[in-house]
Design an enzyme around this catalytic site. Structure first.
Site, PDB file in Angstrom:
ATOM      1  N   ALA A 118      -2.842   6.984   4.527  1.00 23.76           N
ATOM      2  CA  ALA A 118      -3.760   7.061   3.401  1.00 23.76           C
ATOM      3  C   ALA A 118      -4.161   5.672   2.928  1.00 23.76           C
ATOM      4  O   ALA A 118      -4.836   5.518   1.921  1.00 23.76           O
ATOM      5  CB  ALA A 118      -3.113   7.840   2.252  1.00 23.76           C
ATOM      6  N   SER A 122       2.431   3.077   3.863  1.00 27.34           N
ATOM      7  CA  SER A 122       3.732   3.724   4.052  1.00 27.34           C
ATOM      8  C   SER A 122       4.494   3.060   5.202  1.00 27.34           C
ATOM      9  O   SER A 122       5.727   2.964   5.160  1.00 27.34           O
ATOM     10  CB  SER A 122       3.562   5.218   4.304  1.00 27.34           C
ATOM     11  OG  SER A 122       2.834   5.435   5.488  1.00 27.34           O
ATOM     12  N   ASP A 167       0.798  -6.291   3.129  1.00 26.45           N
ATOM     13  CA  ASP A 167       1.486  -5.050   2.771  1.00 26.45           C
ATOM     14  C   ASP A 167       3.000  -5.244   2.686  1.00 26.45           C
ATOM     15  O   ASP A 167       3.653  -4.809   1.730  1.00 26.45           O
ATOM     16  CB  ASP A 167       1.161  -3.949   3.782  1.00 26.45           C
ATOM     17  CG  ASP A 167      -0.334  -3.770   3.987  1.00 26.45           C
ATOM     18  OD1 ASP A 167      -1.105  -4.208   3.115  1.00 26.45           O
ATOM     19  OD2 ASP A 167      -0.721  -3.194   5.020  1.00 26.45           O
TER      20      ASP A 167
END
Ligand code: GLA
Length: 379
Positions: A118, A122, A167
């Protein structure tokens, strides 16, 4: 709770737990692999690991989210094509061993509530949580930046996804109620406070990013190509980070239309991110929102990584009262938008955008009102 799930699956209590959050990027998109600036925040959605040592060199791992299990030997660490969810842990484990950290066999259970595919990272959360898990289990003394680089390397070299460093960095070093301003060239960073009067609202388009990896690689190559061609004009550039807005005129003579647009996105996005950090510090959230909006336009028109669904969510968002800024976030081609919304307007925003998306495209958007949270290694 992950401890309870461990007890149910393994039949004993875990020795340690570790967790790492997903992230949302406020501004500074597709700049990290160009040595540029980013401003993400860790969010209150996590991947959690629980585990205990074994006496051998076997790792037996259960994924709650995939309802699946597999095992591997630390002495024969390879990519698994049948249980791809385990490759993040395998990669992190392999790199730690390669660096001379002798691991032990373990029973491990992991899972969480960071939506997959998404654009909320994750996979970075799994990598960082896996590294911190080994650190906790074996009392390894690891520098946070070492953990971050290792997590990214696992993704680049083991899993095979060519991401930048944003990230993993924010999943490790994000801070509660703050965004993280990172210079991706020298990895200096600073936490910038977010005001309680605004909420970060994430809208999930529900589109899994099918083409994202191939298109991401294309953008990466185009940026390198643009740099090589700009260098022929005599400008001293190593990456697009080195191109100032005033250099774009000179760059124009060396680039075709497509490469000029790609370069222009990165150059202007870096400027927007620097200004965003400044105005956030001054409390000028209206200007901050304008910069978010301009970022979306640039990603849509110059970098061409938006999509019909993301554009629809952004347009719907901007029609709502109390919205300061709205843009796509992450790599693009699906995934999520990020919205800066006055706290008192967040509930109506959620309701209206969900309804509007359903009406416009017949699709369901999941909407999360997020809290900027501590990273896995927050001091
Ligand atoms: C993905 C990558 C990051 C970054 C963003 C775009 O999330 O993993 O490194 O490049 O896309 O800003």
């Amino acid at each position: 709770m992950i401890e309870e799930q461990f007890r149910q699956l393994v039949g004993s209590s875990p020795e340690v737990v570790a967790r790492a959050p997903g992230r949302v990027n406020l501004i500074g998109e597709h700049t990290d692999y160009n040595d540029g600036f980013v401003l993400p925040a860790a969010i209150d959605r996590y991947i959690e690991f629980a585990g205990r040592r074994r006496s051998d060199r076997l790792v037996r791992v259960y994924s709650i989210d995939f309802r699946d299990q597999t095992e591997f030997s630390l002495d024969a660490l390879q990519k698994d094509t049948a249980h791809t969810w385990s490759n993040y842990l395998r990669g992190v484990s392999k790199l730690l061993e390669a660096d001379g950290h002798r691991l032990r066999g373990a029973d491990i259970v992991f899972g969480g509530d960071v939506p997959r595919e998404a654009g909320l990272s994750s996979s970075a959360a799994v990598e960082v949580a896996a590294a911190v898990f080994w650190q906790n289990l074996l009392k390894l003394e690891l520098d946070p930046v070492y953990v971050i680089k290792l997590a990214r390397k696992a993704e680049n070299e083991f899993v095979g996804v060519p991401c930048g460093i944003m990230d993993q960095f924010v999943s490790a070093l994000g801070r509660q109620n703050h965004a993280l301003f990172l210079d991706c060239r020298d990895l200096t960073y600073r936490h910038v406070p977010l005001r309680a009067s605004v909420k970060i609202v994430v809208c999930n388009s529900g589109v899994k990013r099918a083409v994202v990896q191939s298109e991401y690689e294309v953008r990466l190559k185009q940026c390198r190509q643009a740099v090589a061609q700009i260098a022929t004009t005599g400008l001293a550039v190593k990456t697009l980070r080195d191109v100032a807005p005033a250099d774009l005129g000179t760059a124009r003579s060396a680039l075709n239309g497509l490469l000029l647009r790609r370069a222009r996105h990165v150059v202007t996005e870096n400027q927007r991110t620097l200004e965003a950090v400044k105005v956030l510090g001054e409390g000028d959230l209206v200007r901050f929102g304008e910069l978010m909006n301009a970022s979306h336009e640039s990603l849509r028109d110059d970098y061409e990584v938006s999509s019909k669904e993301l554009d629809t969510l952004v347009e719907l968002a901007r029609q709502q009262p109390g919205v300061l800024g709205a843009r796509m976030t992450g790599a693009g081609f699906g995934g999520c938008t990020v919205n800066l919304v006055l706290a008192e307007a967040a509930a109506a925003f959620t309701e209206n955008v969900r309804k509007g998306y359903q009406e416009a495209l017949g699709m369901k958007a999941e909407i999360y009102v997020c809290r900027a949270s501590d990273g896995a290694l927050a001091a």
